[in-house]
Write an enzyme that holds these catalytic residues in place. Structure first.
Site, PDB file in Angstrom:
ATOM      1  N   CYS A 182       0.871  -1.174   0.000  1.00 42.81           N
ATOM      2  CA  CYS A 182       0.000   0.000   0.000  1.00 42.81           C
ATOM      3  C   CYS A 182       0.905   1.221   0.000  1.00 42.81           C
ATOM      4  CB  CYS A 182      -0.872  -0.022   1.255  1.00 42.81           C
ATOM      5  SG  CYS A 182      -1.807   1.492   1.520  1.00 42.81           S
TER       6      CYS A 182
ATOM      7  N   CYS B  71      -1.018   4.083  -6.505  1.00 38.17           N
ATOM      8  CA  CYS B  71      -1.831   3.433  -5.469  1.00 38.17           C
ATOM      9  C   CYS B  71      -2.037   2.011  -5.965  1.00 38.17           C
ATOM     10  CB  CYS B  71      -3.174   4.148  -5.321  1.00 38.17           C
ATOM     11  SG  CYS B  71      -4.422   3.226  -4.400  1.00 38.17           S
TER      12      CYS B  71
HETATM   13  N1  DGL Z   1      -3.961   0.777  -1.944  1.00 34.11           N
HETATM   14  C1  DGL Z   1      -3.554   1.883  -1.171  1.00 34.11           C
HETATM   15  C2  DGL Z   1      -2.367   2.617  -1.766  1.00 34.11           C
HETATM   16  O1  DGL Z   1      -1.583   2.022  -2.466  1.00 34.11           O
HETATM   17  C3  DGL Z   1      -4.476   2.856  -0.581  1.00 34.11           C
HETATM   18  C4  DGL Z   1      -5.891   2.913  -0.738  1.00 34.11           C
HETATM   19  C5  DGL Z   1      -6.561   3.609   0.413  1.00 34.11           C
HETATM   20  O2  DGL Z   1      -6.849   2.900   1.369  1.00 34.11           O
HETATM   21  O3  DGL Z   1      -6.758   4.831   0.360  1.00 34.11           O
HETATM   22  O4  DGL Z   1      -2.160   3.782  -1.508  1.00 34.11           O
END
Ligand code: DGL
Length: 251
Positions: A74, A181
């Site tokens: 993430c 993301c």
């Molecule tokens: N998948 C996450 C990222 O790479 C974040 C998504 C979220 O929870 O806002 O930033």
């Protein structure tokens, strides 16, 4: 640390499956536990302290499971907590995703670039250091508030509407898109529907190669051929998420 132990991978939801997928391609004999924290999704709008505390709890769980390495799949969690986690757990190996902006510098320096990421990532100190180091002076930073959320819920009509509203103005003005993301690679085709043909950069394949190198250097590569198990845990115990996760992993 034992080479037969599992690799822990986590994200605020199922988006990190896009990272795990790249990892499994080059490390098929490892065992994995994937933790999807959809109870606390999205991370993108949360404070630094909230994110540190959520990540700390997930890390404690992985340590309890004897994971040999922890992958932060993430970008927001990496940007806001990896420094804190490395300081708190100096004996644990953390591998953290980050937006593939260096790749733009290395391979597409002259191209007009759009970095899509959560507000948390774009505003973070970690990302800003990366951005200023590799700035190609043709880059737009776009905090995509709420986008990961609707991807997490798989709402295609809403996603299309969101992308039309927020991206249409860049059509023809952008040649390169950084998917900052881990949820965004899931909608790469929908982004292309709005922007037309662009070059995408996603940090996941580079993270996977780095992970493999780190396991090798630490003599932690699993040499058994009978592994390759993937265990999925969601903090809301959502069975549908589990099904979607494995479906994406297999395609
Ligand atoms: N998948 C996450 C990222 O790479 C974040 C998504 C979220 O929870 O806002 O930033």
């Amino acid at each position: 640390m034992n080479k037969n132990e599992k690799i822990g991978v986590f994200d605020s939801g199922i988006g990190g499956v896009t990272v795990l997928k790249e990892i499994v391609k080059i490390l098929p004999n490892e065992d994995y536990i994937y933790y999807s924290d959809s109870k606390n999704n999205p991370y993108g709008d949360k404070s630094d302290n909230e994110i540190k505390s959520l990540c700390d709890n997930i890390v404690k769980f992985f340590i309890h499971q004897n994971c040999k390495v922890i992958v932060i799949a993430c970008n927001t969690a990496s940007a806001k907590s990896v420094q804190f986690l490395r300081r708190k757990y100096p004996n644990i190996i953390f591998i953290a995703i980050e937006p593939a902006y260096k790749m733009v510098h290395d391979y597409s320096y002259n191209s007009k670039t759009l970095v899509m990421a959560t507000k948390g990532t774009i505003e973070s100190e970690k990302f800003n250091l990366l951005y200023h180091k590799y700035d190609n002076h043709k880059t737009i930073l776009l905090p995509c508030i709420g986008l990961a959320d609707i991807i997490e819920d798989g709402k295609t009509t809403e996603i299309r509407k969101y992308l039309r509203t927020h991206l249409e103005k860049y059509k023809g003005n952008v040649e390169t898109v950084v998917l900052g993301c881990t949820h965004y690679p899931l909608i790469q085709n929908l982004i292309e529907d709005v922007l037309g043909q662009v070059t995408f950069y996603n940090g996941a394949p580079y993270l996977a190669m780095h992970l493999k190198d780190v396991l090798h250097e630490n003599n932690l590569l699993n040499d058994s051929v009978s592994n390759g198990n993937i265990y999925f845990i969601d903090s809301t115990y959502n069975k549908l998420k589990e099904e979607r996760f494995f479906k994406i992993l297999k395609t």
